[in-house]
Design an enzyme around this catalytic site. Structure first.
Site, PDB file in Angstrom:
ATOM      1  N   ARG A  86       0.596  -1.311   0.357  1.00  0.00           N
ATOM      2  CA  ARG A  86      -0.242   0.636  -0.246  1.00  0.00           C
ATOM      3  C   ARG A  86       0.500   1.503  -0.327  1.00  0.00           C
ATOM      4  NH1 ARG A  86      -3.902  -1.041   5.177  1.00  0.00           N
ATOM      5  NH2 ARG A  86      -1.951  -1.517   6.477  1.00  0.00           N
ATOM      6  N   LYS A 134       1.076 -19.012   7.426  1.00  0.00           N
ATOM      7  CA  LYS A 134       0.282 -18.796   8.582  1.00  0.00           C
ATOM      8  C   LYS A 134       0.077 -17.358   8.777  1.00  0.00           C
ATOM      9  CE  LYS A 134       3.202 -19.706  12.751  1.00  0.00           C
ATOM     10  NZ  LYS A 134       2.645 -18.986  12.976  1.00  0.00           N
ATOM     11  N   GLU A 177      10.348 -20.788  23.933  1.00  0.00           N
ATOM     12  CA  GLU A 177      10.885 -19.122  23.244  1.00  0.00           C
ATOM     13  C   GLU A 177      11.208 -18.497  24.523  1.00  0.00           C
ATOM     14  OE1 GLU A 177       9.139 -17.260  19.057  1.00  0.00           O
ATOM     15  OE2 GLU A 177       8.027 -19.063  20.876  1.00  0.00           O
ATOM     16  N   ASP A 182      -0.631 -21.170  17.361  1.00  0.00           N
ATOM     17  CA  ASP A 182       0.315 -20.407  16.895  1.00  0.00           C
ATOM     18  C   ASP A 182       1.310 -21.489  16.286  1.00  0.00           C
ATOM     19  OD1 ASP A 182       1.198 -17.948  15.611  1.00  0.00           O
ATOM     20  OD2 ASP A 182       2.958 -18.324  17.848  1.00  0.00           O
ATOM     21  N   HIS A 229       3.805 -25.714  13.035  1.00  0.00           N
ATOM     22  CA  HIS A 229       5.297 -26.325  13.377  1.00  0.00           C
ATOM     23  C   HIS A 229       5.074 -27.376  14.535  1.00  0.00           C
ATOM     24  CE1 HIS A 229       5.797 -22.530  11.978  1.00  0.00           C
ATOM     25  NE2 HIS A 229       5.936 -21.317  13.022  1.00  0.00           N
TER      26      HIS A 229
END
Length: 484
Positions: free
Chosen positions: A51, A148, A216, A235, A240
């Site tokens: 954009r 994703k 993480e 998520d 994954h």
């Protein structure tokens, strides 16, 4: 050992969302590294579309800045950067309007390989697909790459599949999961299917259990509003961890062919048994003295969304009957690490006395990050006189050490984008595979929502909720330590 670089054919790649975070952190720096490696031929074009109103020269300047920050060891190569920037062009475009599409069509050469990367919100996938098709920009051999999340449940995934299928054949759709592009993940298939050593042992007769961990250290700050509508299950687990589980558990395909590999992965997903509440733990990280907690990051004090999940899964087939697969993933944990650990059973009869050393299981550990590589823990005799004393030692293979500094360990996005240009879908998810994963995931999510379950609190910098430890302890097992 020096890795071979096989150039791809000349192409036009259009990156929708080219001014966004993913494009600047991963896609454009990854393409630059492939250019430095000699894999991108002269005459190829990389066309940014977004954009933002900017000129092609301004887009090149932005890309140069991204490469300086994320380009890795080649970022200071001024000559290569100059050559790479000549491949770049830019078109301001309205994904849901009419502006910019004629300009884009004039830049895309139908005689070359055409690929279109949808680095945008999933809500725009249908609009982009429709305009590419109706404007005649994407031909019958064009490829589209979609990021994703591919849906947030089975219904939305089916709707999105149907939308894309209205304009593109399944052979043209590349649903990307960057975990499948990791060197170690692909080496897992090589270890299993290119060697006779492990495959005869790769079943419930010899494997005690499998652990898959993706930990993480970061929280969800900066994307809290998105994450609060998603959670660790949507998520991470649904895509994954599910993909990693499939590669561990799948049967040997008849050939290393896209549909042959994906057929076997699909069989694993369909064989997954439902997970009962007792075999699942959800958690939410708490504030520490240095950082806010999950509810502050998500700006939702009443949030019931999980930032951590651990579960025990079973696969209902002959190969894996009674062998549990333990999955866990979470934010704000002790260390950043991703690994798969296959723990083998003890020998049927131990001939050594306890005084000669404590027997410990054989474990094959596949490290995805950091320090990609594999590690096999074995029992040997401790060196020196004084009888037979057993000790466990690792047979360690770090790719960086084993293959030498010259080895080019590519980033997952680099490999996957080159596979798109080659037309190789092996490492991409098929539509029925995505739908099967959601069909298994949806009842689990619906169950805890109906029960009104709240995630358990856990300390930032820990290994997760205490009940996750009990998930293993009650089976007489324990989680591997989370560490880099």
């Amino acid at each position: 050992m020096v890795s071979r670089v096989i150039p791809v054919d000349r192409f036009d790649l259009v990156i929708f969302g080219a001014t966004g975070d993913l494009a600047n952190r991963k896609i454009l720096p990854g393409l630059f590294r492939r250019f430095c490696a000699g894999q991108i031929p002269d005459g190829s074009r990389i066309i940014g579309a977004a954009r933002s109103e900017m000129t092609p020269e301004e887009f090149r300047d932005q890309t140069a800045a991204a490469i300086a920050e994320f380009g890795g060891k080649h970022s200071g190569d001024e000559e290569s950067l100059k050559g790479f920037l000549t491949l770049l062009d830019y078109v301001p475009i309205d994904a849901r309007g009419e502006d910019g599409w004629d300009a884009l069509k004039s830049k895309v050469r139908p005689e070359e390989i055409n690929a279109f990367y949808f680095s945008v919100a999933p809500a725009l996938f249908g609009d982009l697909a429709e305009r590419l098709h109706k404007r005649g920009i994407a031909g019958k051999d064009a490829r589209i790459v979609v990021e994703k999340p591919f849906g947030r449940d089975l219904a939305s995934a089916k709707a999105l599949n149907a939308t894309l299928a209205a304009y593109f054949d399944e052979t043209q759709i590349y649903r990307i999961d960057h975990y499948l592009g990791k060197e170690t993940v692909q080496n897992l298939m090589a270890v299993r299917f290119a060697n006779i050593l492990f495959e005869p042992l790769w079943n419930s007769q010899f494997v005690d259990h499998v652990q898959i961990t993706v930990a993480e250290t970061v929280g969800v700050g900066g994307r809290g509003s998105y994450y609060d509508k998603s959670g660790a299950m949507r998520d991470m687990v649904q895509n994954h961890l599910m993909q990693l589980l499939c590669l561990i558990a799948m049967e040997p395909p008849y050939h290393f062919d896209p549909d042959a590999v994906r057929d076997e992965k699909l069989k694993v997903i369909r064989a997954l048994q439902p997970v009962v509440p007792a075999d699942m733990v959800r958690g939410q990280y708490q504030a520490s003295k240095d950082a806010p907690g999950y509810v502050e990051d998500a700006e939702n004090p009443d949030s019931k969304t999980e930032s951590y999940i651990a579960m025990k899964c079973h696969i209902a087939n002959w190969r894996w009957v009674n062998t549990p697969f333990y999955l866990r993933t979470g934010k704000r944990l002790r260390a950043r690490t991703s690994e798969i650990a296959i723990t083998f059973k003890e020998p049927p009869h131990l001939i050594f006395d306890e005084a000669e050393g404590e027997w410990r299981e054989n474990v094959l550990v596949i490290r995805l990050q950091p320090n990609e590589g594999m590690n096999l823990k074995m029992m040997i005799k401790e060196p020196g006189p004084g009888g037979m004393r057993l000790v466990q030692v690792p047979l360690d293979m770090s790719f960086a050490e084993a293959l030498g500094e010259e080895a080019d360990i590519t980033d997952a996005y680099e490999r996957l984008i080159m596979d798109v240009i080659r037309g190789n879908q092996t490492l991409f998810m098929r539509g029925d595979e995505v739908e099967a994963a959601w069909a298994w995931t949806d009842p689990i999510i619906e169950g805890w929502e109906e029960r009104g379950d709240k995630p358990q609190p856990y300390d930032s910098g820990s290994s997760g909720p205490d009940d996750a430890l009990m998930l293993m302890h009650r089976d007489g097992r324990r989680w591997r330590e989370i560490r880099e």
